[in-house]
Design a protein around this motif. Structure first.
Motif, PDB file in Angstrom:
ATOM      1  N   ARG A 182       3.874   9.059   8.164  1.00 29.61           N
ATOM      2  CA  ARG A 182       2.583   9.742   8.151  1.00 29.61           C
ATOM      3  C   ARG A 182       2.593  10.840   9.202  1.00 29.61           C
ATOM      4  O   ARG A 182       3.027  10.625  10.341  1.00 29.61           O
ATOM      5  CB  ARG A 182       1.449   8.764   8.431  1.00 29.61           C
ATOM      6  CG  ARG A 182       0.064   9.398   8.464  1.00 29.61           C
ATOM      7  CD  ARG A 182      -1.002   8.373   8.831  1.00 29.61           C
ATOM      8  NE  ARG A 182      -2.280   8.997   9.076  1.00 29.61           N
ATOM      9  CZ  ARG A 182      -3.217   9.212   8.168  1.00 29.61           C
ATOM     10  NH1 ARG A 182      -2.993   8.834   6.915  1.00 29.61           N
ATOM     11  NH2 ARG A 182      -4.363   9.779   8.468  1.00 29.61           N
ATOM     12  N   TYR A 196       2.248   6.066  -2.658  1.00 28.64           N
ATOM     13  CA  TYR A 196       2.716   7.273  -1.968  1.00 28.64           C
ATOM     14  C   TYR A 196       4.207   7.498  -2.204  1.00 28.64           C
ATOM     15  O   TYR A 196       4.650   8.647  -2.371  1.00 28.64           O
ATOM     16  CB  TYR A 196       2.433   7.143  -0.472  1.00 28.64           C
ATOM     17  CG  TYR A 196       0.964   7.031  -0.148  1.00 28.64           C
ATOM     18  CD1 TYR A 196       0.156   8.160  -0.108  1.00 28.64           C
ATOM     19  CD2 TYR A 196       0.380   5.809   0.095  1.00 28.64           C
ATOM     20  CE1 TYR A 196      -1.199   8.061   0.176  1.00 28.64           C
ATOM     21  CE2 TYR A 196      -0.973   5.688   0.379  1.00 28.64           C
ATOM     22  CZ  TYR A 196      -1.763   6.825   0.419  1.00 28.64           C
ATOM     23  OH  TYR A 196      -3.093   6.721   0.699  1.00 28.64           O
ATOM     24  N   SER A 201       4.888  -2.193   6.155  1.00 33.63           N
ATOM     25  CA  SER A 201       4.313  -3.112   5.190  1.00 33.63           C
ATOM     26  C   SER A 201       3.550  -4.216   5.917  1.00 33.63           C
ATOM     27  O   SER A 201       3.480  -4.244   7.152  1.00 33.63           O
ATOM     28  CB  SER A 201       5.414  -3.720   4.316  1.00 33.63           C
ATOM     29  OG  SER A 201       6.329  -4.459   5.115  1.00 33.63           O
ATOM     30  N   TYR A 236       1.540  12.481   4.056  1.00 38.47           N
ATOM     31  CA  TYR A 236       2.704  11.604   4.128  1.00 38.47           C
ATOM     32  C   TYR A 236       3.949  12.378   3.710  1.00 38.47           C
ATOM     33  O   TYR A 236       3.893  13.266   2.864  1.00 38.47           O
ATOM     34  CB  TYR A 236       2.524  10.382   3.223  1.00 38.47           C
ATOM     35  CG  TYR A 236       1.397   9.468   3.648  1.00 38.47           C
ATOM     36  CD1 TYR A 236       1.614   8.408   4.502  1.00 38.47           C
ATOM     37  CD2 TYR A 236       0.092   9.683   3.185  1.00 38.47           C
ATOM     38  CE1 TYR A 236       0.586   7.563   4.894  1.00 38.47           C
ATOM     39  CE2 TYR A 236      -0.948   8.856   3.576  1.00 38.47           C
ATOM     40  CZ  TYR A 236      -0.684   7.795   4.427  1.00 38.47           C
ATOM     41  OH  TYR A 236      -1.705   6.971   4.817  1.00 38.47           O
ATOM     42  N   ARG A 270       5.795   5.944  11.451  1.00 37.35           N
ATOM     43  CA  ARG A 270       6.452   5.178  10.390  1.00 37.35           C
ATOM     44  C   ARG A 270       5.452   4.206   9.772  1.00 37.35           C
ATOM     45  O   ARG A 270       4.779   3.450  10.469  1.00 37.35           O
ATOM     46  CB  ARG A 270       7.638   4.411  10.937  1.00 37.35           C
ATOM     47  CG  ARG A 270       8.320   3.542   9.887  1.00 37.35           C
ATOM     48  CD  ARG A 270       9.646   3.022  10.326  1.00 37.35           C
ATOM     49  NE  ARG A 270      10.259   2.221   9.292  1.00 37.35           N
ATOM     50  CZ  ARG A 270      11.481   1.717   9.343  1.00 37.35           C
ATOM     51  NH1 ARG A 270      12.234   1.954  10.407  1.00 37.35           N
ATOM     52  NH2 ARG A 270      11.964   0.999   8.357  1.00 37.35           N
ATOM     53  N   CYS A 271       5.367   4.209   8.451  1.00 34.23           N
ATOM     54  CA  CYS A 271       4.435   3.343   7.734  1.00 34.23           C
ATOM     55  C   CYS A 271       5.079   1.972   7.521  1.00 34.23           C
ATOM     56  O   CYS A 271       6.227   1.878   7.067  1.00 34.23           O
ATOM     57  CB  CYS A 271       4.059   3.951   6.389  1.00 34.23           C
ATOM     58  SG  CYS A 271       3.260   5.572   6.544  1.00 34.23           S
ATOM     59  N   TRP A 287       0.821  -1.212   0.000  1.00 38.97           N
ATOM     60  CA  TRP A 287       0.000   0.000   0.000  1.00 38.97           C
ATOM     61  C   TRP A 287       0.852   1.257   0.000  1.00 38.97           C
ATOM     62  O   TRP A 287       0.364   2.344  -0.337  1.00 38.97           O
ATOM     63  CB  TRP A 287      -0.912   0.008   1.234  1.00 38.97           C
ATOM     64  CG  TRP A 287      -0.185   0.183   2.531  1.00 38.97           C
ATOM     65  CD1 TRP A 287       0.385  -0.778   3.297  1.00 38.97           C
ATOM     66  CD2 TRP A 287       0.045   1.417   3.216  1.00 38.97           C
ATOM     67  NE1 TRP A 287       0.966  -0.239   4.417  1.00 38.97           N
ATOM     68  CE2 TRP A 287       0.770   1.115   4.396  1.00 38.97           C
ATOM     69  CE3 TRP A 287      -0.278   2.745   2.960  1.00 38.97           C
ATOM     70  CZ2 TRP A 287       1.165   2.090   5.292  1.00 38.97           C
ATOM     71  CZ3 TRP A 287       0.119   3.710   3.852  1.00 38.97           C
ATOM     72  CH2 TRP A 287       0.823   3.389   5.011  1.00 38.97           C
ATOM     73  N   ARG A 288       2.148   1.151   0.350  1.00 42.36           N
ATOM     74  CA  ARG A 288       3.013   2.325   0.393  1.00 42.36           C
ATOM     75  C   ARG A 288       3.555   2.739  -0.973  1.00 42.36           C
ATOM     76  O   ARG A 288       4.085   3.844  -1.119  1.00 42.36           O
ATOM     77  CB  ARG A 288       4.186   2.055   1.338  1.00 42.36           C
ATOM     78  CG  ARG A 288       3.781   1.670   2.747  1.00 42.36           C
ATOM     79  CD  ARG A 288       4.985   1.258   3.564  1.00 42.36           C
ATOM     80  NE  ARG A 288       5.653   0.108   2.966  1.00 42.36           N
ATOM     81  CZ  ARG A 288       6.788  -0.406   3.419  1.00 42.36           C
ATOM     82  NH1 ARG A 288       7.390   0.147   4.459  1.00 42.36           N
ATOM     83  NH2 ARG A 288       7.331  -1.462   2.837  1.00 42.36           N
ATOM     84  N   TYR A 335       3.894   3.723  14.928  1.00 42.14           N
ATOM     85  CA  TYR A 335       3.731   2.928  13.709  1.00 42.14           C
ATOM     86  C   TYR A 335       2.323   3.125  13.157  1.00 42.14           C
ATOM     87  O   TYR A 335       1.383   3.435  13.899  1.00 42.14           O
ATOM     88  CB  TYR A 335       3.970   1.439  13.985  1.00 42.14           C
ATOM     89  CG  TYR A 335       5.355   1.137  14.500  1.00 42.14           C
ATOM     90  CD1 TYR A 335       6.453   1.172  13.653  1.00 42.14           C
ATOM     91  CD2 TYR A 335       5.563   0.816  15.839  1.00 42.14           C
ATOM     92  CE1 TYR A 335       7.723   0.901  14.119  1.00 42.14           C
ATOM     93  CE2 TYR A 335       6.827   0.539  16.318  1.00 42.14           C
ATOM     94  CZ  TYR A 335       7.908   0.584  15.451  1.00 42.14           C
ATOM     95  OH  TYR A 335       9.159   0.320  15.916  1.00 42.14           O
ATOM     96  N   PHE A 336       2.198   2.899  11.847  1.00 44.41           N
ATOM     97  CA  PHE A 336       0.900   3.091  11.193  1.00 44.41           C
ATOM     98  C   PHE A 336       0.823   2.236   9.942  1.00 44.41           C
ATOM     99  O   PHE A 336       1.811   2.040   9.236  1.00 44.41           O
ATOM    100  CB  PHE A 336       0.688   4.566  10.820  1.00 44.41           C
ATOM    101  CG  PHE A 336      -0.550   4.807  10.005  1.00 44.41           C
ATOM    102  CD1 PHE A 336      -1.789   4.895  10.630  1.00 44.41           C
ATOM    103  CD2 PHE A 336      -0.478   4.928   8.629  1.00 44.41           C
ATOM    104  CE1 PHE A 336      -2.934   5.102   9.886  1.00 44.41           C
ATOM    105  CE2 PHE A 336      -1.622   5.133   7.882  1.00 44.41           C
ATOM    106  CZ  PHE A 336      -2.851   5.221   8.515  1.00 44.41           C
ATOM    107  N   TRP A 337      -0.380   1.683   9.691  1.00 43.90           N
ATOM    108  CA  TRP A 337      -0.771   1.124   8.411  1.00 43.90           C
ATOM    109  C   TRP A 337      -2.294   1.202   8.339  1.00 43.90           C
ATOM    110  O   TRP A 337      -2.970   1.284   9.368  1.00 43.90           O
ATOM    111  CB  TRP A 337      -0.252  -0.297   8.211  1.00 43.90           C
ATOM    112  CG  TRP A 337      -0.798  -1.334   9.137  1.00 43.90           C
ATOM    113  CD1 TRP A 337      -1.846  -2.165   8.928  1.00 43.90           C
ATOM    114  CD2 TRP A 337      -0.292  -1.665  10.444  1.00 43.90           C
ATOM    115  NE1 TRP A 337      -2.041  -2.995  10.005  1.00 43.90           N
ATOM    116  CE2 TRP A 337      -1.090  -2.714  10.949  1.00 43.90           C
ATOM    117  CE3 TRP A 337       0.764  -1.182  11.235  1.00 43.90           C
ATOM    118  CZ2 TRP A 337      -0.877  -3.265  12.196  1.00 43.90           C
ATOM    119  CZ3 TRP A 337       0.970  -1.739  12.472  1.00 43.90           C
ATOM    120  CH2 TRP A 337       0.164  -2.770  12.948  1.00 43.90           C
TER     121      TRP A 337
END
Length: 413
Positions: free
Chosen positions: A284, A249, A296, A275, A293-294, A245-246, A330-332
Motif C-alpha cells: 500500500r 486487489y 493476511s 496499492y 506491506r499488506c 481481503w488482498r 505493515y498494513f491491513w
C-alpha cells in the motif's frame, strides 16, 4: 528535496495523481544484448559439457549406479524425511521433507525410503543403491525380518512394488555416523515450521504412503504450483467472511479483474490506485514513508504477537500498538480494531493492570413513594415523672421487612 516547498509540491502531485490508474512498466530487454548472451552461453566449445551434465542429471546412463542416502526422524514437533541422491558424476540432490501427519520413527524411515525411490524414478534412474541406518527397514526390504504390524506390512508392500521398477536395487544398513547428511535433513524437516530456504527446499507430504497413490502426493514443484492455483480458485469462490481481503486487489493488479457492479467497480478502482504489487507481494502506498506491506489475517496475528509481547515488545495499548506496527511498515484494513482487541486479551497486561475499585454493578438508590411507608411505632409505656413535674414518652421506630409486614397484616385480619 530538503526544501519545504519542493516536498510540499511533490505531496500535492502524489495526492492529485492517486485518483488515476497509473502503472509503472520497466524497460524491456535489448534484443541484441539478449542474443549475445544466448550465443555466449551456448558456444560450441561448451556444448559438450552441457550435454554431459544433462545426461548425468536425466540418468540415461543405464550401466552407472546412483547412490541414495535416506533417513527419517520423529519428535514432539513432527516427523521429517531427509534425502541425499548422488549421481555417478558426484553431483548431489538434497531435499528435506516435512510430514504433515503423526508418524513413528519406523514409519518415518519407510516414508524416506518410498519418497527416495519416487524421486529416483522421476529422474529415470535404473540402478540404485540405498543406504539407511534403520535395521528394521533394511531387514524388511531384504526379506530377513518378517513384518507383523499392519502399517509395516502396508509400507513394505509399497516399497516392494517400487523396488521392482529398478533394474538393480540394493539397500544396505550403515552406521549413523556415515549418514550424517540425511540425518541432518530429516531433523530439519521435522523441527522447522514452513520457512523460506533458498538452498534446501522443504516439501510437505500431506498423507502417508499407505493411504493414497504416491504420485498424487506433494513431491515436485509443479504439484506446488497446481496446489497454489487451486488455492487461488478456492479463495475466489468462498464467501466474503472467509476470503482474504488482498485477493480482489491482486486480481486487479494481475488480470485487471473488476467487480460486476458498475458502482462498486468505480469505487474499487479508486481504492486500488493506492496499492501496488512488487515481486507478487501486495503493498500500500504511503505518503509519510515507504510502501506498507499488506498482511493476511494469519500474518497479522503473528505481527501483533511479536510487536506486543515479543522480544522487544512493551505491551503497549491498542492505539500505540497499531501506530507502532504502521511505523514498522505493515498494513491491513482492521489494524486498529485488531490491535485494541489483542491488547485486551493479553494475560500479562490484565495481571499488571491497576485494580478496579468501582462496584461490579451500578448502585441504585432506594426511593419510597411516601414517608414512613415501611416504618412502625411501638409505645413503651408511661415513664416516671421527671424534675419539674414533666412526663416523657419514648417511641421506638424501626424498619420492618416485607415478611414481618406480611405477618402483621395476617394477624390483623
Amino acid at each position: 528535496m530538503r526544501k519545504p516547498e519542493l516536498s510540499g509540491r511533490m505531496t500535492k502531485w502524489s495526492v492529485h495523481l492517486s485518483g488515476y490508474d497509473l502503472q509503472f512498466e520497466p524497460r524491456t530487454a535489448i534484443k541484441s544484448q539478449a542474443l549475445a548472451d544466448f550465443v555466449s552461453d551456448f558456444y560450441p566449445a561448451t556444448r559438450r559439457e552441457a550435454e554431459e551434465g544433462m545426461l548425468a542429471i536425466t540418468g540415461n546412463q543405464d550401466g552407472e549406479l546412483w547412490t541414495l542416502y535416506i533417513d527419517g526422524a520423529s519428535n514432539a514437533r513432527g516427523a521429517g524425511v531427509g534425502l541425499v541422491l548422488r549421481c555417478p558424476k558426484g553431483d548431489m540432490i538434497v531435499q528435506a521433507i516435512r510430514c504433515e501427519f503423526k508418524a513413528t520413527n519406523n514409519e518415518a524411515e519407510y516414508e524416506a525410503l518410498i519418497l527416495g525411490m519416487q524421486m529416483a524414478s522421476g529422474l529415470k534412474v535404473r540402478n540404485l543403491r540405498v543406504y539407511n541406518d534403520s535395521l528394521l527397514v533394511v531387514n524388511h526390504v531384504n526379506n530377513e525380518y518378517v513384518a507383523r504390524d499392519p502399517k509395516m506390512i502396508a509400507y513394505l508392500k509399497i516399497a516392494t512394488e517400487r523396488k521392482s521398477k529398478f533394474r538393480t536395487f540394493k539397500i544396505t544398513r550403515v552406521p549413523r555416523e556415515q549418514n550424517v547428511e540425511a540425518d541432518a535433513l530429516a531433523t530439519l524437516g521435522s523441527t522447522f515450521q514452513p520457512v523460506e530456504l533458498s538452498n534446501i527446499p522443504i516439501t510437505h507430504v500431506l498423507t502417508p504412503a499407505i493411504q493414497g497413490e504416491p504420485d498424487q502426493r506433494l513431491m515436485k514443484e509443479d504439484v506446488h504450483m497446481q496446489c497454489a492455483q487451486e488455492a487461488r480458485t478456492l479463495v475466489s469462490t468462498v464467501g466474503q467472511q472467509n476470503a482474504d481481503w488482498r485477493v480482489p486487489y491482486l486480481n486487479w493488479l494481475r488480470d485487471r479483474t473488476l467487480p460486476e457492479d458498475r458502482k462498486e467497480a468505480q469505487s474499487f478502482r479508486i481504492k486500488a490506485s493506492r496499492y501496488i504489487m512488487i515481486d507478487n507481494i501486495l503493498f500500500r502506498k504511503s505518503l509519510a514513508g515507504p510502501c506498507l506491506r499488506c498482511l493476511s489475517k494469519e500474518e497479522a496475528e503473528t505481527v501483533l504477537q511479536d510487536v506486543h509481547s515479543g522480544e522487544c515488545g512493551n505491551h503497549a495499548g491498542g492505539r500505540s500498538l497499531s501506530n507502532k506496527i504502521l511505523r514498522q511498515g505493515y498494513f491491513w484494513p482492521t489494524m486498529r480494531a485488531d490491535a485494541v482487541n489483542h491488547a485486551k486479551r493479553c494475560e500479562s497486561c490484565q495481571k499488571a493492570a491497576p485494580a478496579i475499585h468501582q462496584p461490579a454493578e451500578p448502585m441504585h438508590p432506594i426511593i419510597y413513594q411516601w414517608p414512613f411507608m415501611m416504618s412502625g411505632m411501638d409505645i413503651v409505656g408511661k415513664l416516671p415523672r421527671a424534675p419539674g413535674n414533666r412526663v416523657y414518652m419514648l417511641a421506638m421506630t424501626d424498619y420492618f421487612s416485607k415478611w414481618i409486614e406480611a405477618e402483621a397484616m395476617t394477624e390483623v385480619k
